[in-house]
Each structure stands twice: as structure tokens, then as C-alpha cells.
Design a protein around this motif. Structure first.
Motif, short mmCIF file in Angstrom:
data_model
loop_
_atom_site.label_atom_id
_atom_site.label_comp_id
_atom_site.label_asym_id
_atom_site.label_seq_id
_atom_site.Cartn_x
_atom_site.Cartn_y
_atom_site.Cartn_z
N LEU A 13 0.77 -1.28 0.00
CA LEU A 13 -0.13 -0.01 0.07
C LEU A 13 0.70 1.34 -0.06
O LEU A 13 0.44 2.17 -0.81
N GLN A 14 1.70 1.31 0.98
CA GLN A 14 2.50 2.56 0.99
C GLN A 14 3.43 2.97 -0.18
O GLN A 14 4.24 4.25 0.09
N GLN A 15 3.69 2.04 -1.00
CA GLN A 15 4.94 2.34 -1.96
C GLN A 15 4.36 2.04 -3.29
O GLN A 15 3.32 1.74 -3.51
N LEU B 249 6.36 7.69 4.07
CA LEU B 249 6.04 6.27 3.60
C LEU B 249 6.91 5.26 3.75
O LEU B 249 6.97 3.82 3.84
N PHE C 205 1.24 10.53 9.54
CA PHE C 205 0.53 11.46 8.79
C PHE C 205 -0.52 12.25 9.27
O PHE C 205 -0.93 13.32 8.81
N VAL D 95 -2.98 6.31 1.42
CA VAL D 95 -2.03 7.15 2.17
C VAL D 95 -0.84 7.79 1.17
O VAL D 95 -0.17 9.04 1.48
N LYS D 96 -0.69 6.99 -0.07
CA LYS D 96 0.20 7.60 -1.08
C LYS D 96 -0.48 8.93 -1.58
O LYS D 96 0.13 9.84 -1.74
#
Lengths: 525, 351
Positions: free
Chosen positions: A422-424, A437, B137, B262-263
Motif C-alpha cells: 500500500l505505502q509504496q 511512507l 501523517f 496514504v500515497k
């Protein structure tokens, strides 16, 4: 996607196969999860990992990597056996049914269990839930396509959806979830070796004539080569120059040693990018481009919705829009290009791109519009294939099961599979510039609790992962979501590049590499 | 149908709430818990109005209009009721605006402004700032939370992440992540939906803190540069510094209706990153040196011409990009097909 995002809660059942939706397409996942929680849609998840979507599923099944054809054939076997197929749809809208029926006849639940590891009873439950649903949608992503049988897998999803009459209706469809912001658009615009914009075939005499007239130059009628083939040819010394715009094959390509060697053998490499990527470092010339936040233009998303982007900030230094760079090169080559803004390019493009012909910046407005949109009165097409397929009748293809190119064996006893977290994003060129991230997701390999215990590997402990291509050391992420005998590695990280390990075996038609299956060995490091 | 609000005849539709009918007619009725996306909760009571024939005050967010309804939104009784609610809220939290990131788009501030209130008048307990900065964040300032429940509804019913809930009762009522973990240790995926929907400064975007005042930014529509869902973004730009200071999802957009991951919401540092390429570079003796555009473009065009002449156009390969616009992919393939004369064009759709 043949269908639109807004229609996804109009299904009775949604089958997710080969898509880690909440990691890779989180906002579509949110909508699917909500539809499941609201009791509108029953979800079936078939995936080697027990992905988060499985927590929202009515049925979850774990197949061995690379056995999708067998699983889908097995579902069709049961659907036909029980008379759940849509006879009217098959009769009126398809051809080739008998051959399919004959092929799937041998895929009994017991046979499929032997191949895929899915218990016969679970497959029966899946087939019943899916087969009896008035409307069912199918979602997939690279878990279906990144195989040496990628084309077979995709055709199998189409077989299933035609068999059940789920094509051309709201809430149904074959819905590949595309992984990059404008990967749909790049294909639509003719960013492929065998087609002009809107998939008009290279080599077709009428198409060649149309484009020669439209662009005013003589054009090659010989289809070009795919990227994976071009790398092989570069390795063999047959290619002389590459011009790479906004891509980072030095992290995204299979068997990176091979990719690196291929690029080194080029006489001339131009890279146009926003960062000094691993690929750009190997270039002879680097051209600074602008990021999406710095430009006007359009992206086409996974549901074929064309949407406007507006320039928010200035590009740094002397960086230019990609189209400005192309125009400078074109004019240096003696072509006479005079674009002054993105909209002018769009207006030229839609004149030779029938599916975009009716789209204008003005019409796209806030919400964007779905192609095909053949004229300026047309409202756009959220759902494809209503009433008729583009080829007329939908073609069933009998697909035999084939094993992946490299199976676990004595020396390399684990399945190695790759994907995203998800985060990358992709090769990390963009996402890894945000420290938060990186704090959330760094390099790792997902490994089952059973395997970790057997090898004495602890969570966050160091693991050596090896394949016939190479080996690397990374951190273990021990999790119940990973089945015994399979390890999963995200490919975002150049310093622990999963693609140093992946196999450069391609689907014979699509030339897509088999990122989802190869054999590996894991050891405590 | 027609209804009357503050003596003015207003058009309304059956099924519409009083609040929506008033909003459509340009009449402000304050709300704190109600948000179009998560619906009416009927909790905060700050949207009360007087309806002729109805003895008690009614909540405009939940009561539907009826033909001929006569509504008053600013009678003394209504205002006193609203003032009492806002007074209680102001008295039980650290609602300090000076350095609050929400200042300028805070809905509690809007109501206080509407009612002409500076600070709470009740003094029944000391209120201290309670912060949770454990998440990468999102900042949590519990002492600014007004227990409206929007974030809880959004987390559970919109993005369906099921992390947020309420804990305890009465004065101790508070939001909780999972079984009351610090936000950063919870199962939260930091999609930021809660921060986007929070009416006050209780849940805010960490990256935006102190970067620009709300009224100093301009919102520009864009599309998320990451996966293929095509979430519509609002890029909040500070024109003075030419920087993106915040990203929010566009409410009402058909793709994402305000949602982001989140990105998409927090992964925008790459845009103005110091490592960005700012000038053309040419490699000489294994090292890059800066070059002018003219020099670089001339070199590229010359080399391609040379290679084409010597080895044929089909020894040149172009990789276009799934990360640039349609317009730029069009010009790229056009350059290859018309300028170089090959169909060797592909991109990483397969990778």
C-alpha cells in the motif's frame, strides 16, 4: 475495466482473483468493502495470500501460484454441470461454446484440488455462489496477467463471465484493475508496438493510409517490438538506442542483471524523467521533465474515464513538459510541430482516435467521461459490450492448464511471488521521496509462520532469498496471511530488488514476464 | 414544494432535509456532526431551528421539509440554544485557534463566528491539550475533539477501514483507534479520510502543519499520480512559495468521492523535492555535466539520425510512460512513428 467504478455495488457477487485490492487499489477496495458490509455484494477472494479483502469475503480460497486456469476451468465445469450457465446469452451472443465445454469437462473439483490445492468442497461452494448469482463481477490485476499463461488466464476470466452472462450489464464485467495512473491512457494513445492510437492495427492498409494522410508522412507498417523483447535484443547487441520516458526498467524489469547488461550494450540511451533514477544513471543524455502536478493534460483511469489535470505549481529549474521536449526533438529532426498547449494536442489526437473523438476539455469538466465516446453528442460509455461485443459474437476459447515456467524443486523448494504494498508505488521513484511512507514500508519478504518457525526466522530477522538468477538479504515479515511454501516480496526497493530474483520467462503472446511465480530458496541470514 | 425560511419563500424538494433546502437557498444553518457524506447523526444539536406548530426545536439536518413549512433559523430561542451548545463545547476543549492548522476551515470556528462567541463561559474542569503524534501523517489532538462522530462514521462506513470508534461515556467520551491504541500503533492505514472530514482541529494532516494559512492557498484539481483508480485530487497550493501544502480528495468526484489512500494524500513530497532534475545532463567520460536544452536536443536528434542511417530505424526503441499524460504519450509515439520511423514503442503496462 469493461464496467465502471460507480456500478461496483450493483453486483450480487464479486470475484476477486489475482488482485490484492486493498494494497494496490485502495479506493476501489474501500467501495467493495462497503458494498460487502452493507450486504449488497458477496465477495469471493481467490488468492495465494490471505489478503485483507478476504476478511470481507463470504468465501476465501488459497490457490497455488500459477494455477488460475485450472481454478477458473473448475468453476466453469461445475457451473455447466449444475446448469447455472446463462443459456440464452451463450446462444445469442457467443461462439465456441462446445470447445470450451469439452475442455472444462475434465476439470472436476478433485482434479482441480490436485493442481491448485483448493479443497474440492470450497470450489463447489465458490461455483455455486458465483454461478447462481443474477449478476456477478470479476476483478483481477497483475495476479492474473503476470504469468507465462497471462493471456490464457485473461481469456479464462472472459470465458467465465460469458458463460454466466455477466458481460454487457451493470454490475458485471471483466474488470482488470490497472496499476498506474495513466497506463490505460498510454495504451489508448498507441504506446504499444502493434497499434496506433485507439488500438488501430499497424499493418492494416486502411489504417496505415489514414495515419499517413493525417500525419503527412510515410509510416512503417511493420509492428515494433515489445519492451521485454527489445531488452533481449539489446543484450544480443542488435538494438542501438533506447529513449526511455518516465520509466525505470532498472528496477521494474525481470532479471535485473540481464536488464542492466542490455542497457550497457546500447550505443545511445536517452532518459527523460523527473529524477535521476537507476535507469537515468545509465543514460548518455538525461532530459528533465515535469511531474503531473506541474502540467495540464488528461489521464485515463482503469474504468476508461478520461479526467483533466491542471497545472498547480511550476516545474523546477529548466525542466519542461514531456510534450515540449518531444516537440523540440521533432522540430530538430525537421518535423514542423507547433503545439502551444496540451489541449491542442488533445484536439489533434481525438481526430485520429475514434474512441476519444467526442471528448473535449470542456466536456470532460469536473467528472471526466468514459471512452468510447465517438462524437460530441455521445454521453460516453461506462459499460462496454451492452447488446454486442466489439467483434460481434463473444469468442469462448478452450484453455488447457499449463504449469508455470519454473516450479519449486529440490534445490529451490518455495514459490516466489512479487507485488506491491500500500505505502509504496512501483519502483519508488515518487513514493520513496516521502519519509513517512518509507517509515511505514521498507524492503521485506513475507513468509508464513510455519516456514519461519521451521527455519528459525523471527519477525524482522534477516533472511537470504535466492533464485537461479541471484540472491539477496532482506527483513522477514512473518505473517499468517502468507501460506506455507510461498514467499512474497514487494518490488519497490532498488536496494533489495525483488526483480533480481524474478524469472525472465514471458507469456508467448503478451510478452509479460512471470513475476508471480518462480522457485526460490530461503535461509536464515 | 414551497417552504418559508425566515419569512422568505424557498423552493424545496420532497425528501430534502431542512438543512439541505436552506443550503440550496443560500441560508446558513450551522452543523457540526452532519456531513453530506456520512449523513445525519442528530448529535450535536447545533442545527436546531423553530418550526411553526412544533413546540420543541427541531434538528435541521434530520427533519424533512413539508409543503408550507414555516421555519425560523435566527430567533432568540434558536440562537440561545445554539450558544449554549457552542459554549459547552468551547468550555470543554482546548479550542485555541492561533496556531491551529484548521484555522480558516474549522466548522466550530464558523459557528462561533456566526454566534459572535470568543470563548466558553463555563469553568468546571481544567482542560489540557492531549496530543497523539504517533502516526506518520495524522495528528490527533483529543482536547479539540467535539465527539461529533464524523470520523468514526467515515472510517467505518465510507472507507470501511473499521479502526475508529468511541470509547467511554459522557465527559470522558473520546475517539479510540482499535482497542484504544496510539494511532501509529493501530491498524490504521492512514488514508486520511478522518482528517478530511473532521470539522475541527482534532484530526489534522501532519505534513501541512505550519506550511500555509488556509486562506492563502489556492485549490487546483488534478488526478492522483499513483495507481490506476484515478482519484481526483485537490492540490492546495501556496502561490507565494509555489508549493503544494496539502492534498485532499475531491468530494463528489465519481472515482473517489473525496477518498484517497496514504500515497495519494501524503505522498506528494516528490513534486518539489530537492533531488528533482532541473537541467539537461550529458554524460562525458562516465560523468554527467549540465547542458543547455539546445545542446542536449541537438545531440539526441543527431545521434538518432546517425543510428537510423547506419543501423536502421528499427534498432531504436522508445519507452513511453504510464505516468505521463495522454497528450505526452501521443506526442511520444508520434515522434517515434513519424520522426524516427519505427513502431518500436512500448511501456511498462506489463510490469
Amino acid at each position: 475495466m469493461t464496467n465502471d467504478i460507480a456500478g461496483l455495488d450493483k453486483s450480487d457477487v464479486a470475484l476477486i482473483i489475482g488482485s490484492d485490492t486493498s494494497e494496490c487499489h485502495p479506493v476501489i477496495a474501500a467501495r467493495l468493502k462497503k458494498a460487502a458490509m452493507d450486504g449488497k455484494v458477496k465477495i469471493i477472494v481467490i488468492d495465494p495470500k490471505r489478503i485483507k479483502m478476504a476478511d470481507f469475503a463470504t468465501i476465501y480460497a488459497c490457490q497455488r501460484p500459477g494455477t488460475d486456469v485450472a481454478v477458473l476451468n473448475g468453476m466453469m465445469h461445475l457451473i455447466i454441470k449444475n446448469g447455472w450457465e446463462d443459456k440464452k446469452f451463450i446462444e445469442e451472443r457467443t461462439e465456441g461454446y462446445e470447445a470450451l465445454k469439452e475442455e472444462v469437462a475434465k476439470f472436476t473439483p478433485e482434479y482441480v484440488e490436485k493442481i491448485s490445492g483448493i479443497p474440492a468442497k470450497t470450489l463447489e461452494e465458490i461455483a455455486e455462489l458465483f454461478g447462481k448469482a443474477p449478476t456477478a463481477a470479476l476483478y483481477y490485476a497483475m495476479g492474473i496477467t503476470q504469468h507465462t499463461t497471462g493471456v490464457d488466464n485473461v481469456k479464462s476470466t472472459a470465458n467465465l463471465q460469458m458463460l454466466c452472462g455477466n458481460m454487457g450489464k451493470v454490475g458485471g464485467g471483466v474488470n482488470p484493475l490497472r496499476g498506474q495512473s495513466n497506463v490505460q491512457g498510454a495504451c489508448d494513445m498507441g504506446g504499444l508496438p502493434n497499434v496506433f492510437p485507439a488500438y488501430q492495427k499497424i499493418g492494416d492498409a486502411a489504417v496505415q493510409e489514414k495515419f499517413e494522410k493525417f500525419w503527412g508522412v510515410k509510416l512503417s507498417d511493420k509492428p515494433g517490438m515489445t519492451m521485454t523483447v527489445a531488452f533481449d535484443k539489446a543484450h544480443a547487441g542488435e538494438m542501438k538506442a533506447f529513449y526511455i520516458m518516465g520509466e525505470n526498467p532498472m528496477v521494474s524489469d525481470p532479471d535485473l542483471h540481464h536488464a542492466e547488461e542490455s542497457l550497457k550494450r546500447l550505443e545511445f540511451l536517452v532518459v527523460e524523467d523527473i529524477f535521476m533514477t537507476e535507469t537515468a544513471q545509465m543514460a548518455h543524455v538525461v532530459l528533465p521533465a515535469s511531474s503531473p502536478a506541474e502540467k495540464d493534460g488528461t489521464f485515463s483511469n482503469t474504468e476508461r474515464r478520461v479526467q483533466l489535470l491542471f497545472k498547480a505549481v511550476n516545474a523546477p529549474g529548466q525542466a519542461k513538459h514531456d510534450w515540449e521536449i518531444h516537440q523540440m526533438i521533432a522540430n530538430k529532426m525537421g518535423l514542423n510541430w507547433n503545439y502551444t498547449k496540451a489541449e491542442e494536442i488533445f484536439d489533434e489526437m481525438r481526430k485520429c482516435t475514434p474512441s476519444y473523438a467526442g471528448l473535449t476539455y470542456k466536456r470532460l469538466g469536473f467528472a471526466g467521461m468514459h471512452w468510447p465516446c465517438p462524437n460530441e453528442e455521445h454521453p460516453g460509455t461506462p459499460v462496454l459490450h451492452i447488446g454486442k461485443f466489439s467483434r460481434g459474437l463473444g469468442l469462448f476459447t478452450a484453455i488447457p492448464f499449463k504449469e508455470p515456467a519454473e516450479m519449486p524443486d529440490k534445490d529451490y523448494p518455495w514459490y516466489f511471488t512479487t507485488g506491491r504494498v500500500l505505502q509504496q508505488y512501483h519502483t519508488g521513484t515518487m513514493s520513496r521521496k516521502t519519509p513517512g511512507l518509507n517509515n511505514l514500508a521498507g524492503p521485506h519478504v513475507m513468509i508464513s509462520v510455519e516456514d519461519a518457525e521451521a527455519l528459525g526466522i523471527s519477525n524482522s530477522g534477516k533472511v537470504k532469498v535466492s533464485t537461479r538468477r541471484g540472491s539477496l538479504i532482506t527483513n522477514a515479515f512473518v505473517t499468517k496471511r502468507c501460506p506455507k511454501g510461498t514467499v512474497f516480496m514487494p518490488f519497490h526497493f532498488a536496494e533489495a530488488a525483488a526483480n533480481k530474483l524474478t524469472i525472465n520467462a514471458l507469456d508467448p503472446i503478451a510478452k509479460i514476464p512471470e513475476y508471480k511465480v518462480c522457485a526460490c530458496k530461503i535461509e536464515k541470514a | 414544494m414551497q417552504i418559508t425560511i425566515n419569512g422568505k419563500i424557498v423552493e424545496a424538494q420532497a425528501g430534502q432535509t431542512i438543512h439541505r433546502a436552506a443550503k440550496a437557498a443560500g441560508i446558513y444553518i450551522p452543523t457540526l456532526c452532519y456531513h453530506e457524506k456520512v449523513g445525519a447523526a442528530g448529535k450535536c444539536r447545533v442545527c436546531v431551528v423553530e418550526i411553526e406548530g412544533s413546540p420543541a426545536l427541531q434538528t435541521a439536518c434530520s427533519v424533512e421539509v413539508r409543503e408550507g413549512m414555516k421555519i425560523q433559523t435566527r430567533t432568540e430561542r434558536v440562537l440561545n440554544s445554539q450558544k449554549l451548545i457552542v459554549d459547552l463545547l468551547l468550555s470543554t476543549g482546548t479550542h485555541d485557534c492561533l496556531a491551529c492548522d484548521q484555522n480558516g476551515s474549522c466548522e466550530l470556528q464558523d459557528v462561533a463566528y456566526y454566534l459572535g462567541m470568543e470563548r466558553g463561559s463555563f469553568k468546571y474542569a481544567d482542560v489540557e491539550s492531549v496530543k497523539d503524534d504517533s502516526s506518520e501523517f495524522i495528528s490527533v489532538e483529543r482536547s479539540k475533539c467535539i465527539s461529533c462522530g464524523r470520523c468514526v462514521a467515515a472510517c467505518n462506513n465510507t472507507v470501511t477501514n473499521r479502526v475508529l470508534d468511541f470509547k467511554y461515556r459522557g465527559h470522558k467520551a473520546d475517539i479510540a483507534f482499535d482497542d484504544d491504541k496510539p494511532m501509529g500503533e493501530s491498524s490504521c492505514v492512514q488514508c486520511g479520510e478522518c482528517a478530511q472530514i473532521c470539522p475541527v482541529g482534532a484530526l489534522t494532516d501532519k505534513l501541512s502543519k505550519g506550511r500555509a494559512r488556509r486562506w492563502d492557498v489556492e485549490k487546483v484539481y488534478s488526478v492522483c499520480p499513483y495507481c490506476g483508480v484515478g482519484c481526483k485530487l485537490e492540490l492546495h497550493v501556496d502561490r507565494k512559495t509555489d508549493r503544494i501544502v496539502r492534498v485532499t480528495g475531491a468530494e463528489g468526484a465519481p472515482t473517489n468521492n473525496g477518498m484517497l489512500c496514504v500515497k495519494g494524500r501524503y505522498g506528494y513530497d516528490f513534486v518539489g523535492h530537492p533531488d528533482r532534475l532541473t537541467t539537461p545532463l550529458i554524460k562525458e567520460n562516465g560523468k554527467f555535466r549540465e547542458a543547455s536544452w539546445d545542446e542536449a536536443i541537438t545531440l539526441v536528434a543527431t545521434k538518432f539520425a546517425e543510428i537510423k542511417q547506419k543501423h536502421g530505424a528499427d534498432t531504436i526503441m522508445g519507452l513511453c510512460s504510464a505516468k505521463v499524460t495522454n497528450e505526452e504519450n501521443y506526442t511520444f509515439q508520434k515522434l517515434f512513428r513519424t520522426g524516427i520511423g519505427t513502431n518500436n514503442i512500448d511501456h511498462c503496462a506489463r510490469l
